[in-house]
Design a protein around this motif. Structure first.
Motif: not given
Length: 301
Positions: A128-130, A157-160, A165-166, A173-177
């Motif tokens: 979801p984030s990607l 995919h779940t979580g960070q 990153a970096g 990319i939004r982590l909330k998704y």
């Protein structure tokens, strides 16, 4: 190549990535790959035949997929057909999953149906984030409906994520998704859909455990982290309430099963639960056989 002999397998890795196609096309842009490599450390990018040889040598099977995130990233995916056809050349050790960007609408639904019926794909990977969508967005529901109807699996995919990153702004990319609680809505609205919540879901581990405990067809895979870093509540639930719903996954090639299993050996997991996590729960979920019968045969022998 002979078919898969599940009883001879020591483990089934339900989470591995095809990062490069036969022509050398990468699954991510150079920017995102660079961030991932820095986060996880540099690692080889084996082609699918190399992955087959790697797992065959270890008497393991592996679920293989790529991620279709063309809408959000603009980067062309690795072909689902290539993944499925390459896995079909190694049916003794490889199990194909697909990935369809939910933004593709009806075309994506048609593709999902074709991948299952014509190519033997057993499930679909969502990031979801990607991919830039909330799992409970109704625009993805026709795709879930098809996957549920086909008896396939939806792996989220779940979580960070280490991807982005970096990079300034995390590469967009939004982590909330990737909050697993968003998948709870999916489990409610598609009650027969088999779901895997991938990874220890930092910072939402308790949410993932709650969803998997509450919804009968929601599972958790343990990929992306070395077991020595697992939160204690994840280990506790894997040993007890979720002993039949937790699955071995490595996230190969960013984490090798060799490293993962070496650290898993040191984890305080009950002896009777270990084979469930490493193989038997995946056998049941993937429809590869009856793990209870397999255990009886092993005991009788």
């Amino acid at each position: 190549m002979p078919p898969m002999n599940v009883q001879d397998l020591v483990a089934i890795d339900v989470h591995t990535h095809a990062e490069v196609s036969a022509t050398g096309h990468a699954s991510l842009s150079d920017e995102l790959f660079g961030a991932s490599a820095k986060y996880f450390k540099e690692h080889p990018r084996p082609a699918i035949p190399e992955m087959a040889a790697y797992y065959r040598e270890r008497r393991m099977a592996a679920v293989v997929f790529t991620v279709d995130a063309e809408h959000a990233t603009g980067h062309p995916r690795i072909s689902n057909e290539e993944v499925a056809e390459s896995c079909a050349e190694h049916p003794d050790v490889l199990i194909p999953f697909g990935s369809v960007d939910p933004w593709k609408g009806r075309a994506g639904v048609r593709e999902a149906r074709r991948l299952v019926t014509e190519y033997g794909v057993r499930g679909f990977k969502f990031h979801p984030s990607l991919q830039g969508f909330a799992p409970n967005d109704p625009m993805a529901y026709p795709l879930y409906e098809a996957i549920e109807e086909l008896g396939a699996i939806a792996l989220f995919h779940t979580g960070q994520t280490g991807i982005g990153a970096g990079v300034p702004g995390g590469g967009g990319i939004r982590l909330k998704y990737s909050d697993p609680m968003l998948v709870d809505d999916v489990a409610v609205d598609f009650p027969e859909l088999r779901i895997i919540l991938a990874h220890p879901s930092f910072p939402w581990q308790d949410a993932a455990l709650a969803v998997a405990t509450h919804k009968p067809y929601v599972h958790i895979d343990l990929s992306g982290w070395s077991p020595k870093y697992f939160p204690p509540q994840l280990v506790r639930y894997a040993n007890t309430l979720l002993k039949d719903k937790v699955l071995f996954g490595s996230d190969y090639p960013v984490i090798t099963p060799d490293r993962w299993l070496a650290d898993f050996d040191k984890l305080e997991i009950k002896p009777e639960v270990r084979p469930r996590i490493l193989r038997d729960n995946a056998v049941r979920l993937l429809g590869l056989g009856d793990p209870d019968t397999m255990r009886e045969r092993t005991t009788d022998a």
